[in-house]
Structure formats: structure tokens, C-alpha cells
Enzyme design. Structure first.
Site, PDB file in Angstrom:
ATOM      1  N   LYS A  79       0.307   3.451  -2.954  1.00 37.22           N
ATOM      2  CA  LYS A  79      -0.821   4.127  -3.198  1.00 37.22           C
ATOM      3  C   LYS A  79      -0.722   5.679  -3.418  1.00 37.22           C
ATOM      4  O   LYS A  79      -1.301   6.259  -4.104  1.00 37.22           O
ATOM      5  CB  LYS A  79      -1.975   3.775  -2.237  1.00 37.22           C
ATOM      6  CG  LYS A  79      -2.449   2.351  -2.237  1.00 37.22           C
ATOM      7  CD  LYS A  79      -3.322   2.015  -0.966  1.00 37.22           C
ATOM      8  CE  LYS A  79      -3.959   0.727  -1.409  1.00 37.22           C
ATOM      9  NZ  LYS A  79      -4.375   0.041   0.057  1.00 37.22           N
TER      10      LYS A  79
ATOM     11  N   SER B 222       0.752  -1.219   0.020  1.00 33.59           N
ATOM     12  CA  SER B 222      -0.091  -0.005  -0.044  1.00 33.59           C
ATOM     13  C   SER B 222       0.837   1.379   0.093  1.00 33.59           C
ATOM     14  O   SER B 222       0.115   2.309  -0.079  1.00 33.59           O
ATOM     15  CB  SER B 222      -0.751   0.254   1.223  1.00 33.59           C
ATOM     16  OG  SER B 222      -2.250  -0.859   1.078  1.00 33.59           O
TER      17      SER B 222
ATOM     18  N   TYR C   1      -4.125   3.277   7.663  1.00 32.85           N
ATOM     19  CA  TYR C   1      -5.254   2.562   7.817  1.00 32.85           C
ATOM     20  C   TYR C   1      -6.368   3.278   8.733  1.00 32.85           C
ATOM     21  O   TYR C   1      -6.155   4.174   9.138  1.00 32.85           O
ATOM     22  CB  TYR C   1      -5.094   1.047   7.983  1.00 32.85           C
ATOM     23  CG  TYR C   1      -4.149   0.392   7.085  1.00 32.85           C
ATOM     24  CD1 TYR C   1      -4.127   0.625   5.787  1.00 32.85           C
ATOM     25  CD2 TYR C   1      -3.164  -0.096   7.671  1.00 32.85           C
ATOM     26  CE1 TYR C   1      -3.208  -0.153   4.879  1.00 32.85           C
ATOM     27  CE2 TYR C   1      -2.171  -0.879   6.767  1.00 32.85           C
ATOM     28  CZ  TYR C   1      -2.245  -0.922   5.344  1.00 32.85           C
ATOM     29  OH  TYR C   1      -1.145  -1.312   4.608  1.00 32.85           O
TER      30      TYR C   1
ATOM     31  N   TYR D 164      -3.197  -2.207 -10.608  1.00 28.15           N
ATOM     32  CA  TYR D 164      -2.967  -1.763  -9.095  1.00 28.15           C
ATOM     33  C   TYR D 164      -2.050  -3.058  -8.241  1.00 28.15           C
ATOM     34  O   TYR D 164      -1.460  -2.758  -7.371  1.00 28.15           O
ATOM     35  CB  TYR D 164      -4.519  -2.056  -8.188  1.00 28.15           C
ATOM     36  CG  TYR D 164      -4.687  -2.146  -6.865  1.00 28.15           C
ATOM     37  CD1 TYR D 164      -4.158  -0.972  -6.158  1.00 28.15           C
ATOM     38  CD2 TYR D 164      -4.970  -3.267  -6.145  1.00 28.15           C
ATOM     39  CE1 TYR D 164      -3.963  -1.195  -4.775  1.00 28.15           C
ATOM     40  CE2 TYR D 164      -4.851  -3.400  -4.869  1.00 28.15           C
ATOM     41  CZ  TYR D 164      -4.439  -2.339  -4.108  1.00 28.15           C
ATOM     42  OH  TYR D 164      -4.283  -2.372  -2.917  1.00 28.15           O
TER      43      TYR D 164
ATOM     44  N   VAL E 127       1.191  -3.791   3.808  1.00 28.28           N
ATOM     45  CA  VAL E 127       0.990  -5.239   4.529  1.00 28.28           C
ATOM     46  C   VAL E 127       1.968  -5.936   4.505  1.00 28.28           C
ATOM     47  O   VAL E 127       2.448  -6.941   5.140  1.00 28.28           O
ATOM     48  CB  VAL E 127      -0.343  -6.023   4.062  1.00 28.28           C
ATOM     49  CG1 VAL E 127      -1.561  -5.393   4.627  1.00 28.28           C
ATOM     50  CG2 VAL E 127      -0.207  -6.408   2.613  1.00 28.28           C
TER      51      VAL E 127
HETATM   52  N1  GLN Z   1      -1.955  -5.503  -2.240  1.00 24.29           N
HETATM   53  C1  GLN Z   1      -2.413  -5.497  -0.928  1.00 24.29           C
HETATM   54  C2  GLN Z   1      -4.214  -5.484  -1.142  1.00 24.29           C
HETATM   55  O1  GLN Z   1      -4.466  -4.881  -2.032  1.00 24.29           O
HETATM   56  C3  GLN Z   1      -2.161  -4.089  -0.634  1.00 24.29           C
HETATM   57  C4  GLN Z   1      -2.908  -3.827   0.910  1.00 24.29           C
HETATM   58  C5  GLN Z   1      -1.856  -3.166   1.930  1.00 24.29           C
HETATM   59  O2  GLN Z   1      -0.815  -3.116   1.833  1.00 24.29           O
HETATM   60  N2  GLN Z   1      -2.715  -2.859   2.931  1.00 24.29           N
HETATM   61  O3  GLN Z   1      -4.731  -6.019  -0.324  1.00 24.29           O
END
Ligand code: GLN
Length: 306
Positions: free
Chosen positions: A62, A59, A234, A185, A252
């Protein structure tokens, strides 16, 4: 007397309290005891732990894909597709996409990031992915690669993200088809870096882009920092802003970037970028040792965020 090394050692003990993400099978293989931190100013760098280890951005990407899309379309156009409001929900929550205001709340949750992936410049999946890897390569001054094993592992277990992407399409928020938006993505999430790369990316924000040739408008950099401060960790973002007080983005994989606009930490002075890798994450999805390290640093040193 606490110093960065002792703060690091103390935080490392907390790796035992987290677990590597298992919903992406390839991430479950990470060593939960691993912990590494790079801290970078314009003229000095400190490395703690095994900083040569590579892992995927997840993430953290993003915020970078948001910047590329916002630079390309302008923020006004982006706001038609994705808002800039925190949710307090988990990163892969689907629930608000069914509410009356079904526009994704922000680009830091999966729904917003998949929408942003569909808005990236270029027609093909390859071009869209390249628009972001090129931006990252400009910041880092080196080539980056996609970890195909992690990408495929997530692609074959992406039921939740696929469901989100279908709802986004049904509600008219996607600029490319479901399969392409999802693949772009997921490929971006699988970009491989080390903590030193993360620290350099964080320093890019801390210096408002002055540490590299990568071009991004000041408006977009400022909005990105605001998004990290309000939505970057988050559904722990409020507490992180209150008790650590730095714009930050986690993934994550256990990655975190944290931005110090101005500070002093041992030999590091002025703008500082911090890159963390600690794959043992908590139930929200943040590196347990990483949060502890950043919280202790912000208590012990004078760090300013905005
Ligand atoms: N690729 C992971 C997902 O889409 C990224 C989520 C994350 O790092 N929180 O679930």
C-alpha cells in the site's frame, strides 16, 4: 547479554501465540512457526532464520502504490481522493465510508488503497500494476513476480473488498471501474518477495531513496514515512509508534518493513532497513513475533526514526 540472535530466538517463541490469516485461503497454508528477519545498512546485511522463503507483500504494497500515484498526480490531487488521517479502525473497515465525510481516511487501509489503485498511471489493469512493479523492481534491482495462486485465492473470496470498492464507486472516489480497481489492488497485494527484499525496500525509506535508482520526490517519501508511523500497523499504529517508535508497514502475510533513519545494531550503522516475515499474526493482523522482535530491538539498541 542480549544480541540480535538471542532477541530473534526469544521473539520466535511468540509465533505460537498467533495464527496464519485464514480469510485468504492460500495464506492459511503458511507455516505458523516460520520466522525470518533481514537487516540491511548501506554496506552490511544480517539474516536471521530462513530468509530465502518467499511470501506476498499484502498490505506492505500500500505504501509503494501510494508513492507511485502521488509521484504521478502530485500530493494535492491525491488528497482530493484519499486523506492522511489515522482511523483506529481495522484495515478492512467499511463503517466510515458511510459517514458524512466519506472520503477514505488514508492510503494504508483497504478503502484508501483500492482508491489509490484506481488512480495509478496507465489505462489498463496491466499498465497500472506495472507502474508499481516497475517501481519496486527499480528499488530491488531485480524482477518481481505476482503469486497467481494467492491472487486468485483472494480474488475468489474478496466479498468484503468488493463491497468496499462498490461503495467507493457510488461515492465518486474511483478513477477506474470497480472490477479493474479491485483486480489491480489484489494483484499488487500478491507480489512475491523475501525478507531481504523487504529490508532493501525499508532501506530505501531510511536513506530517503539513496540506496537505488528508483525515483520518488522527497515530499512523497516523507509523507510515506509519516503515514507508516501514524497508520502503518493497522489499529495498533498508536501503540507501535509509542513503544517501538519506527515507521513501519505490515501485511496479513506476516510481512513487516521497519525503518531506522539512524542507528547502530552490531555491525549495522547509519540508516537501517528491517524486513520481517512471521505468518503467525495477531487479531489486528500484525506478525506477533515480528512486533516482539522490533519492540525488543528498539529497547536494546539506539534507533532513531525521524
Ligand atoms: N490483500 C489483503 C486484503 O485486502 C491485504 C490486507 C492486509 O494485509 N492487511 O484484505
Amino acid at each position: 547479554m542480549e544480541n540480535l540472535q538471542t532477541i530473534f530466538e526469544q521473539a520466535k517463541e511468540l509465533t505460537a501465540k498467533g495464527k496464519a490469516a485464514s480469510y485468504i485461503p492460500a495464506l492459511a497454508q503458511a507455516d505458523p512457526a516460520a520466522f525470518a528477519v533481514s537487516l540491511m545498512s548501506m554496506d552490511y546485511q544480517i539474516e536471521l532464520g530462513d530468509c530465502s522463503k518467499t511470501f506476498t507483500l499484502q498490505s506492505v504494497v500500500k505504501v509503494l502504490s501510494f508513492m507511485v500515484a502521488a509521484n504521478h498526480h502530485g500530493i494535492e490531487e491525491i488528497l482530493k481522493y484519499v486523506d492522511v488521517e489515522p482511523t483506529g479502525d481495522s484495515f478492512n473497515s467499511i463503517v466510515r465510508l458511510e459517514s458524512k465525510n466519506n472520503k477514505p481516511f488514508n492510503p494504508m487501509i483497504n478503502a484508501g488503497a483500492i482508491t489509490i489503485a484506481s488512480l495509478l498511471p496507465g489505462k489498463s489493469m496491466f499498465e497500472k500494476v506495472k507502474s508499481v512493479t516497475q517501481f519496486i523492481e527499480k528499488i530491488l534491482g531485480k524482477q518481481v513476480y505476482i503469486n497467481n495462486e494467492v491472487y486468485l485465492s483472494e480474488y475468489h473470496s474478496a466479498d468484503y473488498n468488493r463491497a468496499i470498492t462498490y461503495i467507493l464507486q457510488a461515492n465518486g472516489f474511483l478513477k477506474s471501474d470497480v472490477e479493474q480497481s479491485l483486480q489491480v489492488y489484489l494483484q499488487l497485494c500478491a507480489i512475491s518477495v523475501n525478507t531481504s527484499d523487504l529490508a532493501k525496500i525499508a532501506l530505501y525509506f531510511a536513506t530517503n531513496g539513496k540506496n537505488s535508482d528508483a525515483v520518488c520526490s522527497k515530499e512523497v517519501i516523507n509523507i510515506s514515512k509519516a503515514l507508516m508511523l501514524t497508520c502503518g500497523m493497522y489499529n495498533f499504529s498508536g501503540k507501535f509508534a509509542a513503544f517501538v517508535g519506527l515507521p513501519a508497514k505490515s501485511g496479513v502475510s506476516g510481512a513487516i518493513i521497519a525503518i531506522v533513519k539512524d542507528g547502530e545494531m552490531e555491525h549495522l550503522k547509519g540508516p537501517i532497513g528491517i524486513g520481517v516475515y512471521g505468518p503467525a499474526i495477531d487479531e489486528v493482523g500484525n506478525s506477533v513475533a515480528g512486533i516482539e522482535f522490533l519492540a525488543k530491538c528498539s529497547k536494546h539498541y539506539d534507533l532513531f526514526c525521524l
